[in-house]
Enzyme design. Structure first.
Site, PDB file in Angstrom:
ATOM      1  N   SER A  85      10.581 -32.798 -29.714  1.00  0.00           N
ATOM      2  CA  SER A  85      10.362 -31.482 -29.096  1.00  0.00           C
ATOM      3  C   SER A  85      10.008 -31.591 -27.456  1.00  0.00           C
ATOM      4  O   SER A  85      10.492 -30.726 -26.540  1.00  0.00           O
ATOM      5  CB  SER A  85       9.431 -30.635 -29.860  1.00  0.00           C
ATOM      6  OG  SER A  85       8.235 -31.056 -29.740  1.00  0.00           O
ATOM      7  N   ASN A  86       9.384 -32.552 -27.220  1.00  0.00           N
ATOM      8  CA  ASN A  86       8.824 -32.825 -26.061  1.00  0.00           C
ATOM      9  C   ASN A  86      10.017 -33.266 -24.964  1.00  0.00           C
ATOM     10  O   ASN A  86      10.143 -32.751 -23.747  1.00  0.00           O
ATOM     11  CB  ASN A  86       7.746 -34.064 -25.756  1.00  0.00           C
ATOM     12  CG  ASN A  86       6.234 -33.461 -25.968  1.00  0.00           C
ATOM     13  OD1 ASN A  86       5.753 -32.629 -25.351  1.00  0.00           O
ATOM     14  ND2 ASN A  86       5.862 -33.970 -26.940  1.00  0.00           N
TER      15      ASN A  86
ATOM     16  N   ASN B 113       3.565 -41.056 -20.273  1.00  0.00           N
ATOM     17  CA  ASN B 113       3.427 -41.225 -21.748  1.00  0.00           C
ATOM     18  C   ASN B 113       2.778 -39.549 -21.991  1.00  0.00           C
ATOM     19  O   ASN B 113       1.990 -39.045 -21.000  1.00  0.00           O
ATOM     20  CB  ASN B 113       2.734 -42.062 -22.546  1.00  0.00           C
ATOM     21  CG  ASN B 113       2.603 -41.876 -24.201  1.00  0.00           C
ATOM     22  OD1 ASN B 113       3.698 -41.605 -24.614  1.00  0.00           O
ATOM     23  ND2 ASN B 113       1.550 -42.000 -24.400  1.00  0.00           N
TER      24      ASN B 113
ATOM     25  N   HIS C 237       0.417 -37.881 -24.814  1.00  0.00           N
ATOM     26  CA  HIS C 237      -0.528 -38.169 -26.201  1.00  0.00           C
ATOM     27  C   HIS C 237      -1.221 -36.973 -26.681  1.00  0.00           C
ATOM     28  O   HIS C 237      -1.877 -36.267 -25.818  1.00  0.00           O
ATOM     29  CB  HIS C 237      -1.628 -39.162 -25.701  1.00  0.00           C
ATOM     30  CG  HIS C 237      -2.368 -39.720 -27.004  1.00  0.00           C
ATOM     31  ND1 HIS C 237      -1.952 -40.536 -27.854  1.00  0.00           N
ATOM     32  CD2 HIS C 237      -3.647 -39.508 -27.244  1.00  0.00           C
ATOM     33  CE1 HIS C 237      -2.898 -40.744 -28.864  1.00  0.00           C
ATOM     34  NE2 HIS C 237      -3.912 -40.360 -28.330  1.00  0.00           N
TER      35      HIS C 237
ATOM     36  N   ASP D  36      -2.596 -46.241 -24.601  1.00  0.00           N
ATOM     37  CA  ASP D  36      -3.199 -44.934 -24.217  1.00  0.00           C
ATOM     38  C   ASP D  36      -4.180 -44.992 -23.271  1.00  0.00           C
ATOM     39  O   ASP D  36      -5.351 -44.274 -23.555  1.00  0.00           O
ATOM     40  CB  ASP D  36      -3.778 -44.317 -25.685  1.00  0.00           C
ATOM     41  CG  ASP D  36      -2.661 -44.230 -26.723  1.00  0.00           C
ATOM     42  OD1 ASP D  36      -1.637 -43.854 -26.086  1.00  0.00           O
ATOM     43  OD2 ASP D  36      -2.879 -44.252 -27.633  1.00  0.00           O
TER      44      ASP D  36
ATOM     45  N   GLN E  96       0.902 -26.974 -25.764  1.00  0.00           N
ATOM     46  CA  GLN E  96       0.532 -27.254 -24.493  1.00  0.00           C
ATOM     47  C   GLN E  96       1.222 -28.606 -23.923  1.00  0.00           C
ATOM     48  O   GLN E  96       1.510 -28.653 -22.948  1.00  0.00           O
ATOM     49  CB  GLN E  96      -1.017 -27.504 -24.394  1.00  0.00           C
ATOM     50  CG  GLN E  96      -1.796 -26.506 -24.767  1.00  0.00           C
ATOM     51  CD  GLN E  96      -1.682 -25.107 -23.683  1.00  0.00           C
ATOM     52  OE1 GLN E  96      -1.648 -25.331 -22.606  1.00  0.00           O
ATOM     53  NE2 GLN E  96      -1.303 -24.070 -24.535  1.00  0.00           N
TER      54      GLN E  96
HETATM   55  C1  GAR Z   1       3.739 -35.496 -29.862  1.00  0.00           C
HETATM   56  O1  GAR Z   1       2.716 -34.697 -30.374  1.00  0.00           O
HETATM   57  C2  GAR Z   1       3.301 -36.583 -29.051  1.00  0.00           C
HETATM   58  O2  GAR Z   1       2.491 -36.272 -28.264  1.00  0.00           O
HETATM   59  C3  GAR Z   1       3.147 -37.688 -29.999  1.00  0.00           C
HETATM   60  O3  GAR Z   1       4.109 -37.466 -31.002  1.00  0.00           O
HETATM   61  C4  GAR Z   1       4.562 -36.196 -31.074  1.00  0.00           C
HETATM   62  C5  GAR Z   1       6.096 -36.338 -30.762  1.00  0.00           C
HETATM   63  O4  GAR Z   1       6.673 -34.969 -30.963  1.00  0.00           O
HETATM   64  N1  GAR Z   1       2.882 -38.883 -29.516  1.00  0.00           N
HETATM   65  C6  GAR Z   1       2.180 -39.768 -29.779  1.00  0.00           C
HETATM   66  O5  GAR Z   1       1.273 -39.665 -30.764  1.00  0.00           O
HETATM   67  C7  GAR Z   1       2.117 -41.088 -28.972  1.00  0.00           C
HETATM   68  N2  GAR Z   1       1.081 -42.179 -29.419  1.00  0.00           N
HETATM   69  P1  GAR Z   1       7.794 -34.641 -30.571  1.00  0.00           P
HETATM   70  O6  GAR Z   1       8.860 -35.892 -31.035  1.00  0.00           O
HETATM   71  O7  GAR Z   1       8.429 -33.652 -31.300  1.00  0.00           O
HETATM   72  O8  GAR Z   1       7.977 -34.854 -28.839  1.00  0.00           O
END
Ligand code: GAR
Length: 200
Positions: free
Chosen positions: A12-13, A106, A108, A144, A172
Site C-alpha cells: 500500500s505504501n 524506509n 516504519h 530503524d 499517515q
Molecule cells: C507498513 O505499515 C510499514 O510501515 C511496515 O510494514 C507495512 C507495510 O505495508 N514496515 C515495517 O514494519 C518495516 N520494519 P504495505 O506493504 O501495505 O506498504
C-alpha cells in the site's frame, strides 16, 4: 528523480508513492518495483498500475551478497537514483547501501527511536503510550536507526488492538512517504549529523 520501490507484501505504501508520482508536476517517477517474494500482493497492484516489476528471491541466490547485487543491478538498469523500502522486510547491508549513498529511505510504523523492529503496534499498545505514529528515515546499516526525515503522530485510543492502531498509522504513512519522496526529489533534504535539515 527515478525511484525504485522494494516491497515484501501488500504494497500500500508503494501504491501511495506511485500515485503521487503519477500526479501532474510531481518531481519523481517510479522506475521499478521489486519484491523479494513472488506472492507479494503488491506485485499485482504495481503491474495493474503499469509499473515495471521484478522478483528477486533470496533463496535463489548463493548468499546475501549475490541477492543484494541483483537488487542493485535491477535498480541501476532502471536508472533509479532513490530507493524506497515500502514494507520490505529485510535488512540491507552496508555493501548495498554504498551503491546508493544517502539515497535509501524506509517507512516504519512507530515514532522512532521508540519501538524499532517488528510487531511495533502491539508493543506500543502494551507499553501504554498515548501517541504512536510513523517515521520516514534514511536507511543505515543499523536497523530503524537512520536520520529521520518526517514523522506523523496518531493517538492510541483505549480499546485499540494492533490492527486498529496499524490502520490509523497507515493512513499517515500514505501521506508522509510521498511527501518525503517529493522533498528528496526536490533536493531539499540535508543530513547533518544524525538530523535531517529540510530547506524551504
Ligand atoms: C507498513 O505499515 C510499514 O510501515 C511496515 O510494514 C507495512 C507495510 O505495508 N514496515 C515495517 O514494519 C518495516 N520494519 P504495505 O506493504 O501495505 O506498504
Amino acid at each position: 528523480m527515478r525511484v525504485g520501490i522494494l516491497i515484501s507484501g501488500r504494497g500500500s505504501n508503494m501504491v501511495s508513492i506511485a500515485e503521487a508520482c503519477a500526479s501532474p508536476g510531481f518531481p519523481a517517477s517510479v522506475g521499478v518495483v521489486i519484491s523479494d517474494s513472488p506472492v507479494a500482493a503488491g506485485l499485482d497492484r504495481a503491474a495493474s498500475m503499469g509499473l515495471s516489476t521484478a522478483v528477486v528471491e533470496p533463496g535463489e541466490h548463493a548468499d546475501r551478497t549475490a541477492f543484494e547485487r541483483k537488487l542493485s543491478e535491477i535498480l541501476s538498469a532502471h536508472d533509479c537514483e532513490l530507493v524506497c523500502l515500502a514494507g520490505f522486510m529485510r535488512i540491507l547491508t552496508s555493501e548495498f547501501l554504498a551503491d546508493f549513498p544517502g539515497r535509501v529511505l524506509n517507512i516504519h510504523p512507530s515514532l522512532l527511536p521508540s519501538f524499532p523492529g517488528l510487531d511495533v503496534q502491539r508493543k506500543a499498545i502494551e507499553h501504554g503510550v498515548r501517541f504512536s505514529g510513523c517515521t520516514v528515515h534514511f536507511v543505515t546499516a543499523e536497523m530503524d536507526a537512520g536520520p529521520i526525515v518526517l514523522q506523523a503522530a496518531v493517538p492510541v485510543e483505549s480499546g485499540d488492538d494492533p490492527s486498529i492502531l496499524a490502520a490509523r498509522i497507515l493512513e499517515q504513512e500514505h501521506r508522509i512517504y510521498p511527501e518525503a519522496v517529493r522533498l528528496m526529489a526536490e533536493g531539499r533534504l540535508q543530513i547533518e549529523g544524525r538530523a535531517v535539515q529540510i530547506s524551504p
